[in-house]
Design an enzyme around this catalytic site. Structure first.
Site, PDB file in Angstrom:
ATOM      1  CB  CYS A 161     -21.148   5.129  -3.127  1.00 42.54           C
ATOM      2  SG  CYS A 161     -18.987   5.525  -3.114  1.00 42.54           S
ATOM      3  CG  ASN A 169     -17.167   4.818  -7.130  1.00 37.30           C
ATOM      4  OD1 ASN A 169     -17.849   5.667  -6.874  1.00 37.30           O
ATOM      5  ND2 ASN A 169     -17.448   3.531  -6.589  1.00 37.30           N
ATOM      6  CG  HIS A 207     -22.632   4.631  -6.476  1.00 43.19           C
ATOM      7  ND1 HIS A 207     -21.501   5.412  -7.024  1.00 43.19           N
ATOM      8  CD2 HIS A 207     -21.609   3.665  -6.304  1.00 43.19           C
ATOM      9  CE1 HIS A 207     -20.720   5.621  -6.610  1.00 43.19           C
ATOM     10  NE2 HIS A 207     -20.400   3.943  -5.737  1.00 43.19           N
TER      11      HIS A 207
HETATM   12  O1  UT7 Z   1     -18.890   2.891  -4.160  1.00 41.05           O
HETATM   13  C1  UT7 Z   1     -18.342   2.064  -2.787  1.00 41.05           C
HETATM   14  C2  UT7 Z   1     -18.617   0.542  -3.698  1.00 41.05           C
HETATM   15  N1  UT7 Z   1     -17.421   0.069  -4.371  1.00 41.05           N
HETATM   16  C3  UT7 Z   1     -17.874  -1.130  -5.204  1.00 41.05           C
HETATM   17  O2  UT7 Z   1     -18.702  -0.731  -5.614  1.00 41.05           O
HETATM   18  C4  UT7 Z   1     -16.257  -2.226  -5.377  1.00 41.05           C
HETATM   19  C5  UT7 Z   1     -17.133  -2.754  -5.397  1.00 41.05           C
HETATM   20  N2  UT7 Z   1     -16.197  -4.267  -6.102  1.00 41.05           N
HETATM   21  C6  UT7 Z   1     -15.308  -4.407  -7.535  1.00 41.05           C
HETATM   22  O3  UT7 Z   1     -15.909  -3.623  -8.542  1.00 41.05           O
HETATM   23  C7  UT7 Z   1     -14.657  -5.098  -7.473  1.00 41.05           C
HETATM   24  O4  UT7 Z   1     -14.166  -6.321  -6.329  1.00 41.05           O
HETATM   25  C8  UT7 Z   1     -12.948  -5.261  -7.895  1.00 41.05           C
HETATM   26  C9  UT7 Z   1     -13.293  -4.130  -8.916  1.00 41.05           C
HETATM   27  C10 UT7 Z   1     -12.819  -4.311  -6.327  1.00 41.05           C
HETATM   28  C11 UT7 Z   1     -12.380  -6.088  -8.065  1.00 41.05           C
HETATM   29  O5  UT7 Z   1     -12.403  -7.407  -8.713  1.00 41.05           O
HETATM   30  P1  UT7 Z   1     -12.994  -8.396  -8.800  1.00 41.05           P
HETATM   31  O6  UT7 Z   1     -12.976  -9.570  -9.426  1.00 41.05           O
HETATM   32  O7  UT7 Z   1     -12.977  -9.093  -7.492  1.00 41.05           O
HETATM   33  O8  UT7 Z   1     -11.382  -9.598  -8.050  1.00 41.05           O
HETATM   34  P2  UT7 Z   1     -10.808  -9.260  -7.590  1.00 41.05           P
HETATM   35  O9  UT7 Z   1     -10.526  -9.049  -5.832  1.00 41.05           O
HETATM   36  O10 UT7 Z   1     -11.439 -10.606  -6.788  1.00 41.05           O
HETATM   37  O11 UT7 Z   1      -8.699 -10.241  -7.523  1.00 41.05           O
HETATM   38  C12 UT7 Z   1      -9.006 -10.692  -8.511  1.00 41.05           C
HETATM   39  C13 UT7 Z   1      -7.367 -10.534  -8.405  1.00 41.05           C
HETATM   40  C14 UT7 Z   1      -6.190 -11.107  -7.656  1.00 41.05           C
HETATM   41  O12 UT7 Z   1      -5.158 -11.782  -8.254  1.00 41.05           O
HETATM   42  P3  UT7 Z   1      -5.347 -13.402  -7.308  1.00 41.05           P
HETATM   43  O13 UT7 Z   1      -5.983 -13.341  -5.943  1.00 41.05           O
HETATM   44  O14 UT7 Z   1      -6.100 -14.063  -8.092  1.00 41.05           O
HETATM   45  O15 UT7 Z   1      -4.204 -13.864  -8.005  1.00 41.05           O
HETATM   46  C15 UT7 Z   1      -6.035 -10.191  -7.464  1.00 41.05           C
HETATM   47  O16 UT7 Z   1      -4.658  -9.479  -6.704  1.00 41.05           O
HETATM   48  O17 UT7 Z   1      -7.007  -9.794  -9.491  1.00 41.05           O
HETATM   49  C16 UT7 Z   1      -6.017  -9.211  -9.154  1.00 41.05           C
HETATM   50  N3  UT7 Z   1      -6.128  -8.029  -9.042  1.00 41.05           N
HETATM   51  C17 UT7 Z   1      -5.735  -7.199  -9.918  1.00 41.05           C
HETATM   52  N4  UT7 Z   1      -5.031  -7.557 -10.924  1.00 41.05           N
HETATM   53  C18 UT7 Z   1      -5.214  -6.423 -12.160  1.00 41.05           C
HETATM   54  C19 UT7 Z   1      -6.676  -6.829  -7.988  1.00 41.05           C
HETATM   55  N5  UT7 Z   1      -6.728  -5.331  -8.289  1.00 41.05           N
HETATM   56  C20 UT7 Z   1      -6.122  -5.435  -9.682  1.00 41.05           C
HETATM   57  C21 UT7 Z   1      -5.871  -4.744 -10.397  1.00 41.05           C
HETATM   58  N6  UT7 Z   1      -4.915  -5.162 -11.634  1.00 41.05           N
HETATM   59  N7  UT7 Z   1      -6.101  -3.283 -10.314  1.00 41.05           N
END
Ligand code: UT7
Length: 386
Positions: free
Chosen positions: A113, A288, A258
């Protein structure tokens, strides 16, 4: 010593829109979750006849039309991409061919990215040393082809598209003022996309099957760690590049980051002690698009009148590698005024030029049939004995 000024810009998004609601029909997620955690509402998906190279070509044709430059004048094409159709020929060579840019060198650049900022910096250096007089820098991706559509942690984030800028060398100070490029390979496994050469060699035994352990060619990401990494490095690299340009954050009219997640931008704005309005965002409608996201966002920002002559704009990228990078650019050279009709006519001509490439291919096939082996009478050499 020349200065690399941006004199043309263009972007292309496929027409197919994929909404959060549509994704929620196949994986356990919702529009509410995706929008509140990422700022994304929808993304574009390339059609079956589109490739990274065709998207890149469309963006480049638009950028050249704005710059009022004919493809035959182009001297360098760099495509930043993580989703090339081939390792070789490069996507840049395909764009060169589609454009009929007969005098251009062309290569791909892989920095995930951060790729567009890396490529901009490389092209600006080539212009500064006068090894080329102009360059087309493109970020282009078909991320939809490398996603695991059952993985809700990644499939909700990415989209397809391309953006391009044309750089021209000038003795007038300005243009790309400074860049900072950084990397940390120790975090490589936090965001990865295996290449395609994991070909098992059955005759050599099981240890030669999938030597690096990868089983599929889709993106794997530790979202939380990447989120932390991004918010950690973004503000620092912006300040570093600004320092090299002799500027401070107060001199900046717009930051084009980005487009990964609106929460990353909000956290970084806090760290830089500026309003998040200083950052341009279009992640809601494009998702993205990896290396393409910055030039696509730049084009939207220009379209919305967010940049005026003499503004300082900062591009900042972060992603797999790990890599991160920022460039400070003076938005100062007003491109020649090309009326819209004229611009569209030029773009149509560039697109028609793609026909030439097809004709050249047919010509090669015919001449190969007619002429046969280039050395038909050469005696076969015996292989040396061991
Ligand atoms: O371009 C490359 C660079 N990439 C990035 O910059 C991505 C950076 N990361 C992010 O943007 C975020 O970490 C995500 C959007 C990918 C995830 O958001 P988050 O707030 O960090 O969520 P998390 O991974 O901490 O997950 C929180 C909860 C989890 O459930 P539990 O364990 O709390 O029960 C996940 O299983 O949300 C759950 N979860 C979802 N729920 C509904 C993870 N993905 C999803 C989803 N829909 N798509």
């Amino acid at each position: 010593m020349k200065y690399a000024h941006i004199v043309g810009w263009g972007s292309y998004l496929p027409t197919r829109v994929l909404t959060n609601d549509e994704i929620a029909r196949t994986v356990d997620t919702s529009d509410e979750w995706i929008y509140s955690r990422t700022g994304i509402r929808e993304r574009r998906i390339a059609g079956s006849r589109e490739t990274t190279a065709t998207l890149a070509f469309e963006a480049a044709a638009r950028a050249l039309a704005v710059a009022d430059m004919h493809p035959s004048q182009v001297e360098l094409i760099i495509v930043a991409t993580s989703t090339p159709e081939y390792i070789f020929p490069s996507t840049a060579c395909r764009v060169q061919d589609y454009l009929g840019a007969s005098r251009a060198g062309a290569f791909d650049l892989s920095a995930a990215c951060s790729g567009f900022v890396y490529a901009l910096s490389m092209a600006a250096q080539a212009l500064a040393t006068e090894s080329v007089r102009n360059a087309v820098v493109i970020g282009a991706e078909t991320m939809s082809r490398v996603l695991d559509w059952n993985d809700r942690g990644t499939c909700i984030l990415f989209g397809d598209g391309a953006g391009a800028v044309v750089l021209k060398g000038s003795s007038i100070p300005g243009g790309v003022l400074a860049s900072t490029l950084r990397s940390d390979g120790s975090g490589g496994e936090l965001l990865s996309l295996p290449a395609v050469y994991h070909n098992p060699i059955p005759v050599l035994g099981p240890e030669y099957l999938y030597p690096n352990g990868h089983k599929k060619n889709t993106i794997a990401m530790d979202g939380r760690q990447i989120f932390r990494f991004a918010t950690h490095v973004l503000a620092d690299v912006v300040e570093d590049a600004l320092g090299k340009a002799g500027l401070t954050i107060d001199d900046v009219a717009l930051i084009v980051p980005h487009q990964a997640n609106s929460r990353i931008i909000e956290a970084s704005a806090k760290k830089l002690k500026v309003s998040s309005d200083l950052f341009y965002m279009n992640v809601d409608r494009a998702g993205n698009t990896s290396a393409a996201s910055i030039p696509i966002a730049l084009c939207d920002a220009v379209q919305e009148g967010r940049l005026k002559p003499d503004d300082n704009v900062v591009f900042v990228g972060f992603g797999g590698g790990l890599t991160w990078a920022a460039s400070v650019v003076k938005w100062d050279v007003t491109p020649p005024h090309v009326p819209l009709l004229d611009r569209e006519w030029k773009r149509a001509r560039y697109i028609a030029a793609r026909g030439r490439s097809k004709l050249r291919r047919i010509g090669r096939r015919v001449s190969s049939r007619l002429l046969g082996s280039p050395t038909p009478d050469a005696p076969l050499r015996e292989a040396p004995r061991k």
